[in-house]
Design a protein around this motif. Structure first.
Motif, PDB file in Angstrom:
ATOM      1  N   LEU A  70      51.611 -12.174  39.176  1.00 39.37           N
ATOM      2  CA  LEU A  70      52.423 -12.108  37.961  1.00 39.37           C
ATOM      3  C   LEU A  70      53.852 -12.549  38.262  1.00 39.37           C
ATOM      4  N   TYR A  71      54.382 -12.071  39.379  1.00 40.37           N
ATOM      5  CA  TYR A  71      55.730 -12.471  39.789  1.00 40.37           C
ATOM      6  C   TYR A  71      55.786 -13.982  40.021  1.00 40.37           C
ATOM      7  N   SER A  72      54.802 -14.517  40.710  1.00 41.76           N
ATOM      8  CA  SER A  72      54.776 -15.960  40.983  1.00 41.76           C
ATOM      9  C   SER A  72      54.653 -16.771  39.694  1.00 41.76           C
ATOM     10  N   ALA A  73      53.863 -16.274  38.761  1.00 37.25           N
ATOM     11  CA  ALA A  73      53.606 -17.006  37.525  1.00 37.25           C
ATOM     12  C   ALA A  73      54.777 -16.973  36.553  1.00 37.25           C
ATOM     13  N   HIS A  74      55.505 -15.857  36.493  1.00 40.80           N
ATOM     14  CA  HIS A  74      56.503 -15.710  35.425  1.00 40.80           C
ATOM     15  C   HIS A  74      57.889 -15.307  35.930  1.00 40.80           C
ATOM     16  N   GLY A  75      58.039 -15.116  37.233  1.00 38.78           N
ATOM     17  CA  GLY A  75      59.319 -14.682  37.781  1.00 38.78           C
ATOM     18  C   GLY A  75      60.460 -15.650  37.519  1.00 38.78           C
ATOM     19  N   ALA A  76      60.200 -16.945  37.671  1.00 37.77           N
ATOM     20  CA  ALA A  76      61.257 -17.945  37.463  1.00 37.77           C
ATOM     21  C   ALA A  76      61.753 -17.927  36.017  1.00 37.77           C
ATOM     22  N   LYS A  77      60.838 -17.793  35.079  1.00 42.04           N
ATOM     23  CA  LYS A  77      61.208 -17.732  33.655  1.00 42.04           C
ATOM     24  C   LYS A  77      62.072 -16.499  33.395  1.00 42.04           C
ATOM     25  N   LEU A  78      61.665 -15.365  33.941  1.00 39.68           N
ATOM     26  CA  LEU A  78      62.427 -14.133  33.737  1.00 39.68           C
ATOM     27  C   LEU A  78      63.786 -14.215  34.423  1.00 39.68           C
ATOM     28  N   PHE A  79      63.846 -14.859  35.579  1.00 44.35           N
ATOM     29  CA  PHE A  79      65.133 -15.038  36.249  1.00 44.35           C
ATOM     30  C   PHE A  79      66.049 -15.893  35.374  1.00 44.35           C
ATOM     31  N   ALA A  98      53.717 -12.997  27.619  1.00 39.60           N
ATOM     32  CA  ALA A  98      55.008 -13.626  27.924  1.00 39.60           C
ATOM     33  C   ALA A  98      56.121 -13.012  27.082  1.00 39.60           C
ATOM     34  N   ALA A  99      55.845 -12.772  25.797  1.00 34.21           N
ATOM     35  CA  ALA A  99      56.869 -12.171  24.929  1.00 34.21           C
ATOM     36  C   ALA A  99      57.216 -10.764  25.404  1.00 34.21           C
ATOM     37  N   TRP A 100      56.202 -10.004  25.828  1.00 35.99           N
ATOM     38  CA  TRP A 100      56.463  -8.645  26.310  1.00 35.99           C
ATOM     39  C   TRP A 100      57.325  -8.687  27.566  1.00 35.99           C
ATOM     40  N   LEU A 101      56.978  -9.553  28.513  1.00 39.21           N
ATOM     41  CA  LEU A 101      57.754  -9.678  29.747  1.00 39.21           C
ATOM     42  C   LEU A 101      59.181 -10.139  29.454  1.00 39.21           C
ATOM     43  N   ASN A 102      59.314 -11.129  28.565  1.00 37.93           N
ATOM     44  CA  ASN A 102      60.646 -11.628  28.196  1.00 37.93           C
ATOM     45  C   ASN A 102      61.482 -10.531  27.546  1.00 37.93           C
ATOM     46  N   THR A 103      60.856  -9.708  26.722  1.00 38.38           N
ATOM     47  CA  THR A 103      61.565  -8.624  26.057  1.00 38.38           C
ATOM     48  C   THR A 103      62.027  -7.573  27.065  1.00 38.38           C
ATOM     49  N   VAL A 104      61.190  -7.262  28.045  1.00 45.44           N
ATOM     50  CA  VAL A 104      61.595  -6.309  29.090  1.00 45.44           C
ATOM     51  C   VAL A 104      62.842  -6.835  29.791  1.00 45.44           C
ATOM     52  N   ALA A 105      62.836  -8.125  30.154  1.00 40.94           N
ATOM     53  CA  ALA A 105      63.985  -8.718  30.846  1.00 40.94           C
ATOM     54  C   ALA A 105      65.219  -8.738  29.952  1.00 40.94           C
ATOM     55  N   ARG A 106      65.036  -9.156  28.725  1.00 36.21           N
ATOM     56  CA  ARG A 106      66.171  -9.248  27.791  1.00 36.21           C
ATOM     57  C   ARG A 106      66.793  -7.873  27.570  1.00 36.21           C
ATOM     58  N   ASN A 107      65.963  -6.879  27.311  1.00 38.89           N
ATOM     59  CA  ASN A 107      66.493  -5.533  27.051  1.00 38.89           C
ATOM     60  C   ASN A 107      67.213  -4.966  28.262  1.00 38.89           C
ATOM     61  N   GLN A 110      64.811  -7.960  39.879  1.00 37.08           N
ATOM     62  CA  GLN A 110      64.108  -6.931  40.666  1.00 37.08           C
ATOM     63  C   GLN A 110      63.860  -5.700  39.796  1.00 37.08           C
ATOM     64  N   ASP A 111      64.866  -5.291  39.031  1.00 43.08           N
ATOM     65  CA  ASP A 111      64.699  -4.136  38.143  1.00 43.08           C
ATOM     66  C   ASP A 111      63.657  -4.400  37.054  1.00 43.08           C
ATOM     67  N   VAL A 112      63.619  -5.642  36.574  1.00 41.59           N
ATOM     68  CA  VAL A 112      62.620  -6.012  35.561  1.00 41.59           C
ATOM     69  C   VAL A 112      61.220  -5.795  36.125  1.00 41.59           C
ATOM     70  N   PHE A 113      60.981  -6.266  37.346  1.00 46.80           N
ATOM     71  CA  PHE A 113      59.643  -6.138  37.912  1.00 46.80           C
ATOM     72  C   PHE A 113      59.316  -4.697  38.302  1.00 46.80           C
ATOM     73  N   VAL A 114      60.325  -3.897  38.602  1.00 42.92           N
ATOM     74  CA  VAL A 114      60.075  -2.463  38.800  1.00 42.92           C
ATOM     75  C   VAL A 114      59.610  -1.863  37.479  1.00 42.92           C
ATOM     76  N   LYS A 115      60.291  -2.220  36.383  1.00 49.98           N
ATOM     77  CA  LYS A 115      59.885  -1.718  35.058  1.00 49.98           C
ATOM     78  C   LYS A 115      58.474  -2.187  34.700  1.00 49.98           C
ATOM     79  N   VAL A 116      58.179  -3.454  35.005  1.00 57.23           N
ATOM     80  CA  VAL A 116      56.835  -3.980  34.705  1.00 57.23           C
ATOM     81  C   VAL A 116      55.794  -3.195  35.503  1.00 57.23           C
ATOM     82  N   TRP A 117      56.046  -2.965  36.777  1.00 57.60           N
ATOM     83  CA  TRP A 117      55.110  -2.209  37.619  1.00 57.60           C
ATOM     84  C   TRP A 117      54.886  -0.811  37.048  1.00 57.60           C
TER      85      TRP A 117
END
Length: 182
Positions: free
Chosen positions: A26-35, A74-83, A53-60
């Motif tokens: 998941l990190y490899s697939a979407h980490g760059a976008k979230l960064f 993707a929208a859920w992951l993007n929202t976690v990062a944005r928030n 790093q905090d985003v992926f802790v929240k995702v975990w």
């Protein structure tokens, strides 16, 4: 639903089960976008790296809270990062971004129109799934919604691994044809 969306959904489902390999994928697939989201909002590379790093802790910790019917993976992951980034911006004491700037940021939430389209697409997919043979529809759901592997499915349905691969491939072709006709 795109193949990438399906893959992200499966990875999120497996992450919710504490599958470290899925989490890494998941990190490899979407980490760059979230960064990119973190960097755009925070405008500081070091802080964006910390935020990621905090985003992926929240995702975990919260992958089990993802609901596919509400938003795409993707929208859920993007929202976690944005928030998370907005929370960081609000926490800044000096040199921060004004509240008006935060409010002007475009929302990553789906619009009502997008929600209506998604709901309509969901009904179409369910209609097409209903046209598949019962066990094959169940295999598709378990593979692409619940994230079960081909091997797990072959064992569950007591068929050879290559038979399971054929079932899934043919079922996806049938779904694509059905969705193309609608």
């Amino acid at each position: 639903m795109t193949a990438q969306s399906t893959d992200l959904g499966a990875l999120l489902a497996r992450t919710a089960l504490r599958d470290r390999a899925a989490f890494s994928a998941l990190y490899s697939a979407h980490g760059a976008k979230l960064f990119g989201i973190c960097l755009r909002l925070l405008q500081d590379r070091a802080e964006a790296e910390d935020a990621l790093q905090d985003v992926f802790v929240k995702v975990w910790m919260n992958a089990d809270r993802y609901v596919p019917e509400v938003a795409s993976p993707a929208a859920w992951l993007n929202t976690v990062a944005r928030n998370l980034c907005i929370d960081r911006l609000r926490a800044r004491k000096t040199g921060g971004v004004e509240a008006e700037v935060l409010e002007a940021l475009p929302s990553l939430e789906p619009t009502p129109e997008a929600e209506a389209i998604r709901a309509s697409d969901g009904r179409r997919i369910e209609d097409c799934m209903g046209k598949l043979e019962g066990v094959r529809a169940e295999a598709v759901r378990r593979a692409y919604v619940e994230g079960e592997s081909y091997l797990e499915l072959a064992e569950r349905f007591e068929v050879p691994l290559n038979t399971m691969r054929s079932w899934l491939r043919r079922s996806l072709i049938s779904l694509r044809e059905c969705l193309g006709d609608a």
